[in-house]
Write an enzyme that holds these catalytic residues in place. Structure first.
Site, PDB file in Angstrom:
ATOM      1  CG  ASP A  42      45.049  45.759  34.273  1.00  9.43           C
ATOM      2  OD1 ASP A  42      45.120  44.140  35.121  1.00  9.43           O
ATOM      3  OD2 ASP A  42      44.305  45.020  33.322  1.00  9.43           O
ATOM      4  NE  ARG A  55      44.744  36.553  40.191  1.00 10.75           N
ATOM      5  CZ  ARG A  55      44.724  38.014  39.121  1.00 10.75           C
ATOM      6  NH1 ARG A  55      45.142  36.924  37.831  1.00 10.75           N
ATOM      7  NH2 ARG A  55      44.314  39.290  39.272  1.00 10.75           N
ATOM      8  CG  HIS A  59      48.729  41.082  43.175  1.00  6.85           C
ATOM      9  ND1 HIS A  59      47.880  41.805  42.514  1.00  6.85           N
ATOM     10  CD2 HIS A  59      47.239  40.261  43.107  1.00  6.85           C
ATOM     11  CE1 HIS A  59      46.671  41.232  42.065  1.00  6.85           C
ATOM     12  NE2 HIS A  59      46.351  40.193  42.462  1.00  6.85           N
ATOM     13  CD  GLU A  89      32.996  47.603  38.411  1.00 10.27           C
ATOM     14  OE1 GLU A  89      34.740  48.411  38.439  1.00 10.27           O
ATOM     15  OE2 GLU A  89      31.743  48.372  38.722  1.00 10.27           O
ATOM     16  NE  ARG A  93      40.574  41.429  40.338  1.00 13.03           N
ATOM     17  CZ  ARG A  93      41.530  41.277  39.999  1.00 13.03           C
ATOM     18  NH1 ARG A  93      42.649  41.394  40.035  1.00 13.03           N
ATOM     19  NH2 ARG A  93      41.427  42.071  38.269  1.00 13.03           N
ATOM     20  CG  LEU A 153      53.599  62.895  43.705  1.00 12.38           C
ATOM     21  CD1 LEU A 153      52.773  63.445  42.561  1.00 12.38           C
ATOM     22  CD2 LEU A 153      54.091  61.658  44.255  1.00 12.38           C
ATOM     23  NE  ARG A 210      44.231  48.884  32.097  1.00 12.73           N
ATOM     24  CZ  ARG A 210      42.762  48.124  32.181  1.00 12.73           C
ATOM     25  NH1 ARG A 210      42.035  49.516  31.883  1.00 12.73           N
ATOM     26  NH2 ARG A 210      42.596  47.067  32.525  1.00 12.73           N
ATOM     27  CB  SER A 218      38.320  48.863  34.347  1.00 13.34           C
ATOM     28  OG  SER A 218      38.819  48.477  33.166  1.00 13.34           O
TER      29      SER A 218
HETATM   30  C1  IPE Z   1      41.477  47.594  36.162  1.00 12.51           C
HETATM   31  O1  IPE Z   1      42.261  46.695  36.322  1.00 12.51           O
HETATM   32  C2  IPE Z   1      40.912  47.945  38.399  1.00 12.51           C
HETATM   33  C3  IPE Z   1      42.588  47.776  38.635  1.00 12.51           C
HETATM   34  C4  IPE Z   1      43.296  48.192  38.483  1.00 12.51           C
HETATM   35  C5  IPE Z   1      42.804  48.817  39.836  1.00 12.51           C
HETATM   36  P1  IPE Z   1      41.057  45.002  36.112  1.00 12.51           P
HETATM   37  O2  IPE Z   1      41.909  44.016  35.910  1.00 12.51           O
HETATM   38  O3  IPE Z   1      40.536  44.849  37.245  1.00 12.51           O
HETATM   39  O4  IPE Z   1      40.240  45.129  34.902  1.00 12.51           O
HETATM   40  P2  IPE Z   1      39.232  44.458  33.491  1.00 12.51           P
HETATM   41  O5  IPE Z   1      38.263  43.603  34.705  1.00 12.51           O
HETATM   42  O6  IPE Z   1      40.628  43.924  32.976  1.00 12.51           O
HETATM   43  O7  IPE Z   1      38.601  45.271  33.263  1.00 12.51           O
HETATM   44  C1  IPE Z   2      45.942  45.060  38.827  1.00 15.34           C
HETATM   45  O1  IPE Z   2      46.044  43.609  38.487  1.00 15.34           O
HETATM   46  C2  IPE Z   2      45.736  44.650  39.862  1.00 15.34           C
HETATM   47  C3  IPE Z   2      44.473  44.464  40.768  1.00 15.34           C
HETATM   48  C4  IPE Z   2      43.795  45.263  39.876  1.00 15.34           C
HETATM   49  C5  IPE Z   2      44.291  44.929  42.149  1.00 15.34           C
HETATM   50  P1  IPE Z   2      45.579  42.548  37.806  1.00 15.34           P
HETATM   51  O2  IPE Z   2      45.344  41.727  39.099  1.00 15.34           O
HETATM   52  O3  IPE Z   2      44.255  43.156  37.078  1.00 15.34           O
HETATM   53  O4  IPE Z   2      46.543  41.588  37.137  1.00 15.34           O
HETATM   54  P2  IPE Z   2      45.656  40.348  35.645  1.00 15.34           P
HETATM   55  O5  IPE Z   2      44.908  42.139  34.755  1.00 15.34           O
HETATM   56  O6  IPE Z   2      44.876  39.486  35.797  1.00 15.34           O
HETATM   57  O7  IPE Z   2      47.552  40.290  34.571  1.00 15.34           O
HETATM   58 MG    MG Z   3      43.565  43.271  35.455  1.00 15.82          MG
END
Ligand code: IPE
Ligand code: IPE
Ligand code: MG
Length: 263
Positions: A42, A55, A59, A89, A93, A153, A210, A218
């Site tokens: 995350d 963003r 990624h 979920e 996005r 692995l 995490r 999550s």
């Molecule tokens: C959890 O992260 C899902 C992944 C890392 C794929 P999110 O960013 O989607 O979770 P929330 O919305 O902060 O709970």
């Molecule tokens: C995790 O990073 C990647 C996915 C959930 C796919 P985020 O995209 O959730 O990044 P933040 O939480 O918005 O910083």
């Molecule tokens: Mg996130």
């Protein structure tokens, strides 16, 4: 006899480490390594935001962090690495971000499959991958098929994964088998339930990491994490490096796991 990790690693791996990493390694015992590590990757968005970048840049950098982490886990002799890549979920996005994530996945697999196979990594997935865009689905099937005989692995990629969905799926499958007379209600136990989860056959995660400072699950592995050790770090996923992983391993090694019993 207990062995230090530093004693069993190949010399070429050690030469590539800096002093901080070696200091961590010199405290880690082979016997105390987790067999299965799960990671909620995350903070990609916040990493980009801090740099005034879109963003998508976060990624992209997140994909590099995954590459580093998989490689290092394979070198350390970790058996299973489960990574949360896309949740049920995450469809909430914007479409552009979803498309970018799917394209990055395809790109990652196309670019990395040779190296992953060279490192003997076997790719498996958790989640409803058949609901992903067609090219992503095809690329995943290919990656699973070309790596299926690898013995190193196991990289379990959680894609379109949600733990509540997974538990419902298992319950429905078992209910259908009971209805068909294959099982009696009394036959339903932990191991039957586990045989209907995506993680069937894998050891339970010993350590969950995490990144990004969020302290929640999550919808990740709710059944499987019942007795997992949790490690939260403020490091954003794109910045996650060897030192962060070693720090988590050291913290894990110093935990006393009681599983409800007494020590
Ligand atoms: C959890 O992260 C899902 C992944 C890392 C794929 P999110 O960013 O989607 O979770 P929330 O919305 O902060 O709970
Ligand atoms: C995790 O990073 C990647 C996915 C959930 C796919 P985020 O995209 O959730 O990044 P933040 O939480 O918005 O910083
Ligand atoms: Mg996130």
């Amino acid at each position: 006899m207990a062995k230090l990790l530093l004693e069993v690693l190949k010399p070429n791996i050690i030469t590539n480490l800096n002093q901080t990493e070696i200091n961590y390694l010199s405290k880690l015992w082979v016997e105390k390594l987790p067999r299965h590590i799960a990671i909620i990757m995350d903070g990609n968005g916040r990493w980009a935001q801090k740099r005034m970048l879109p963003r998508s840049a976060g990624h992209r950098e997140g994909a590099n962090a995954l590459k580093r982490t998989v490689e290092f886990c394979a070198q350390l002799g970790i058996k299973v690495l489960t990574v949360y890549a896309f949740s049920t979920e995450n469809w909430k996005r914007p479409k552009t971000e979803i498309n970018l994530l799917m394209n990055l996945l395809v790109e990652y697999l196309q670019k990395e499959m040779d190296a992953l196979c060279k490192n003997n990594v076997k790719i498996i997935t958790s989640g409803k991958i058949e609901e992903l865009p067609r090219d992503a689905y095809a690329e995943i099937l290919k990656a699973k098929s070309v790596s299926k005989n690898n013995t190193g692995l196991i990289l379990n990629v959680a894609l379109n994964y949600g733990s509540r969905d997974e538990i419902l799926k298992a319950v429905k499958e078992i209910a259908a088998l009971v209805k068909d007379g294959v099982y009696d209600i009394e036959d339903i136990n932990y191991s039957l339930m586990e045989a209907h989860l995506y993680t069937k056959g894998l050891p339970e995660p010993d350590l969950l990491i995490r990144t990004s400072g969020e302290k929640r699950l999550s919808n990740f592995l709710l059944w499987q994490l019942a007795y997992t050790e949790l490690f939260f770090t403020d490091t954003l996923w794109p910045d996650f490096d060897k030192k962060d992983l070693l720090e988590a391993l050291l913290s894990y090694q110093n935990r006393e796991r009681r599983f409800g019993g007494l020590k």
